[in-house]
Design a protein around this motif. Structure first.
Motif, PDB file in Angstrom:
ATOM      1  N   GLU A  20      -1.459   3.849   3.428  1.00 51.69           N
ATOM      2  CA  GLU A  20      -0.828   3.151   2.270  1.00 51.69           C
ATOM      3  C   GLU A  20      -1.715   2.473   1.362  1.00 51.69           C
ATOM      4  O   GLU A  20      -1.885   2.374   0.370  1.00 51.69           O
ATOM      5  CB  GLU A  20       0.470   2.432   2.616  1.00 51.69           C
ATOM      6  CG  GLU A  20       1.013   1.957   1.638  1.00 51.69           C
ATOM      7  CD  GLU A  20       2.415   1.242   2.122  1.00 51.69           C
ATOM      8  OE1 GLU A  20       3.027   0.198   1.057  1.00 51.69           O
ATOM      9  OE2 GLU A  20       2.765   1.163   3.148  1.00 51.69           O
ATOM     10  N   ASN A  21      -2.800   1.751   2.168  1.00 51.81           N
ATOM     11  CA  ASN A  21      -3.580   0.747   1.432  1.00 51.81           C
ATOM     12  C   ASN A  21      -4.661   1.605   0.958  1.00 51.81           C
ATOM     13  O   ASN A  21      -5.202   1.304  -0.295  1.00 51.81           O
ATOM     14  CB  ASN A  21      -4.047  -0.375   2.452  1.00 51.81           C
ATOM     15  CG  ASN A  21      -2.941  -1.196   2.706  1.00 51.81           C
ATOM     16  OD1 ASN A  21      -2.209  -1.613   2.104  1.00 51.81           O
ATOM     17  ND2 ASN A  21      -3.033  -1.638   4.076  1.00 51.81           N
ATOM     18  N   ARG A  24      -3.300   2.634  -2.588  1.00 51.78           N
ATOM     19  CA  ARG A  24      -3.173   1.518  -3.305  1.00 51.78           C
ATOM     20  C   ARG A  24      -4.663   1.326  -3.948  1.00 51.78           C
ATOM     21  O   ARG A  24      -4.603   1.012  -5.223  1.00 51.78           O
ATOM     22  CB  ARG A  24      -2.873   0.147  -2.604  1.00 51.78           C
ATOM     23  CG  ARG A  24      -1.314   0.156  -2.083  1.00 51.78           C
ATOM     24  CD  ARG A  24      -1.084  -1.295  -1.726  1.00 51.78           C
ATOM     25  NE  ARG A  24       0.281  -1.140  -1.194  1.00 51.78           N
ATOM     26  CZ  ARG A  24       1.353  -1.304  -1.730  1.00 51.78           C
ATOM     27  NH1 ARG A  24       1.196  -1.656  -2.931  1.00 51.78           N
ATOM     28  NH2 ARG A  24       2.744  -1.116  -1.133  1.00 51.78           N
ATOM     29  N   ASP A  27      -5.026   4.119  -6.447  1.00 49.60           N
ATOM     30  CA  ASP A  27      -4.084   3.532  -7.655  1.00 49.60           C
ATOM     31  C   ASP A  27      -4.701   2.567  -8.689  1.00 49.60           C
ATOM     32  O   ASP A  27      -4.748   2.725  -9.831  1.00 49.60           O
ATOM     33  CB  ASP A  27      -2.769   3.181  -7.217  1.00 49.60           C
ATOM     34  CG  ASP A  27      -1.823   2.860  -8.336  1.00 49.60           C
ATOM     35  OD1 ASP A  27      -1.615   3.704  -9.131  1.00 49.60           O
ATOM     36  OD2 ASP A  27      -1.287   1.892  -8.387  1.00 49.60           O
ATOM     37  N   ARG A 139       2.537   6.317  -0.239  1.00 48.11           N
ATOM     38  CA  ARG A 139       3.195   4.696  -0.202  1.00 48.11           C
ATOM     39  C   ARG A 139       4.641   4.901   0.208  1.00 48.11           C
ATOM     40  O   ARG A 139       4.939   4.188   0.996  1.00 48.11           O
ATOM     41  CB  ARG A 139       3.146   4.198  -1.671  1.00 48.11           C
ATOM     42  CG  ARG A 139       1.397   3.846  -1.945  1.00 48.11           C
ATOM     43  CD  ARG A 139       1.690   2.542  -3.115  1.00 48.11           C
ATOM     44  NE  ARG A 139       2.083   3.083  -4.298  1.00 48.11           N
ATOM     45  CZ  ARG A 139       1.397   3.835  -5.206  1.00 48.11           C
ATOM     46  NH1 ARG A 139       0.192   3.747  -5.074  1.00 48.11           N
ATOM     47  NH2 ARG A 139       1.787   4.273  -6.304  1.00 48.11           N
ATOM     48  N   ALA A 207      -1.304  -2.546  -8.482  1.00 47.72           N
ATOM     49  CA  ALA A 207      -1.719  -1.956  -7.628  1.00 47.72           C
ATOM     50  C   ALA A 207      -1.272  -2.657  -6.173  1.00 47.72           C
ATOM     51  O   ALA A 207      -0.961  -1.832  -5.083  1.00 47.72           O
ATOM     52  CB  ALA A 207      -3.101  -1.696  -7.409  1.00 47.72           C
ATOM     53  N   ASN A 209       1.677  -4.087  -5.897  1.00 51.46           N
ATOM     54  CA  ASN A 209       3.301  -4.276  -6.110  1.00 51.46           C
ATOM     55  C   ASN A 209       3.415  -5.635  -6.221  1.00 51.46           C
ATOM     56  O   ASN A 209       4.514  -5.985  -5.588  1.00 51.46           O
ATOM     57  CB  ASN A 209       3.858  -3.508  -5.002  1.00 51.46           C
ATOM     58  CG  ASN A 209       4.030  -1.953  -5.262  1.00 51.46           C
ATOM     59  OD1 ASN A 209       3.548  -1.613  -6.242  1.00 51.46           O
ATOM     60  ND2 ASN A 209       4.714  -1.408  -4.223  1.00 51.46           N
TER      61      ASN A 209
END
Length: 326
Positions: A20-21, A24, A27, A139, A207, A209
């Motif tokens: 997930e990171n 990010r 992104d 994500r 990025a 959130n």
């Protein structure tokens, strides 16, 4: 709990969080690339993403040649990169399979389905729209797996080892995401506080959130001090370094047996949490944000290695040296 089971749970948690990171970071690269650029400055946001991800050693070309296509391929598909999204998903599934008896069916299905769906996504060429869709999917799948862990597993040592891995990974990743801004995109002194500087900080928040959280918590325009306070020191933020260090200290305490090495590990974690609590935004900037983040990343990785040693399982992470984060 057997050390090999603890190891599998710890690394399953780390790899789910890491996939997930990495999404990010990509992104953040897309968001920063879309911003207006000062023609008098020569910087490459994609080389900063490679450096922040810790993938400089495996990136197949010179950093100055990094672009969206090359970086996306390396951080998504390249199995020679142990932190690519593909490598993370494969490793999370491998560890989940090894500890099937210690996790619920729902957790296994979430991890296994992610791996099955991955191959369908990799068949699609990653233009800007498809890349954004893919990163959203990664994500979402990470959030789904972590949600299944949170909602279906007993609060026993198995759950705690997963959480410990997750929080180590999140601490490392938030520091790396913050460092994107200051490693390659460091503006000239005349640009600090200017329009481009402001927009870059906003994109870092998005990025992570954390843009909405910033608006709720701070009654001011986005600025470096506010972003650092939110993502480093504010325990209300689920992605802050303070939150991660507090969770690591609590989990280390709960997992520690009477063994001196585990007691020392828990004591060191509490001391690290206390040190961070006594740190101010001004002190971080006086030290130098990039240097402070570099030291934090190295110390966090050393602490993760000490955790592996204390609980009797191996280390599967890049060496905690400054070369991996600079």
């Amino acid at each position: 709990m057997l050390s090999r089971t603890a190891e599998g749970l710890f690394w399953m948690g780390r790899y789910i969080e890491r996939m997930e990171n990495v999404a990010r970071l990509l992104d953040a690269g897309q968001r920063l690339e879309s911003l207006p650029k000062d023609p008098t400055q020569d910087y490459n946001e994609w080389s900063s993403i490679v450096v922040a991800s810790g993938a400089s050693g495996t990136f197949p070309t010179a950093l100055e040649d990094a672009d969206v296509a090359a970086v996306s391929d390396h951080l998504i598909r390249d199995i020679s990169n142990p932190s690519s999204i593909t490598s993370c998903i494969e490793a999370a599934r491998m560890n989940a399979k090894a500890v099937r008896n210690a996790i619920t069916a729902e957790v296994w299905e979430a991890v296994n389905d992610t791996r099955l769906q991955l191959h369908e996504h990799l068949r699609v060429e990653k233009d800007r729209e498809n890349l954004s869709y893919f990163l959203d999917w990664v994500r979402n799948q990470g959030g789904l797996a972590l949600g299944k862990i949170e909602n279906t597993m007993l609060r026993d040592d198995g759950f705690r080892f997963i959480e410990l891995g997750k929080w180590f990974e999140r601490a490392d990743a938030t520091a790396r995401l913050l460092d994107v801004k200051y490693h390659v995109l460091l503006p000239e002194a005349t640009d600090v506080g200017g329009g481009i500087d402001y927009l870059q900080w906003v994109q870092i928040l998005r990025a992570a959130n954390s843009a909405v959280a910033f608006r709720h918590l701070y009654s001011r325009v986005v600025d470096p001090q506010g972003v650092v306070d939110l993502l480093v020191l504010n325990e209300k933020s689920p992605r802050s370094l303070m939150t991660a260090m507090a969770e690591i200290a609590t989990l280390s305490d709960k997992l520690a047996s009477e063994l001196p090495i585990q007691q020392k590990l828990a004591s060191d974690a509490r001391n690290a949490e206390a040190t961070l609590r006594n740190t101010s935004v001004d002190a971080i900037f006086e030290h130098g944000l990039h240097d402070w983040l570099t030291d934090f990343i190295a110390a966090t990785n050393l602490r993760a290695q000490a955790t592996s040693a204390a609980f009797g399982f191996g280390v599967d992470y890049p060496p905690a040296t400054k070369e991996t984060v600079q």
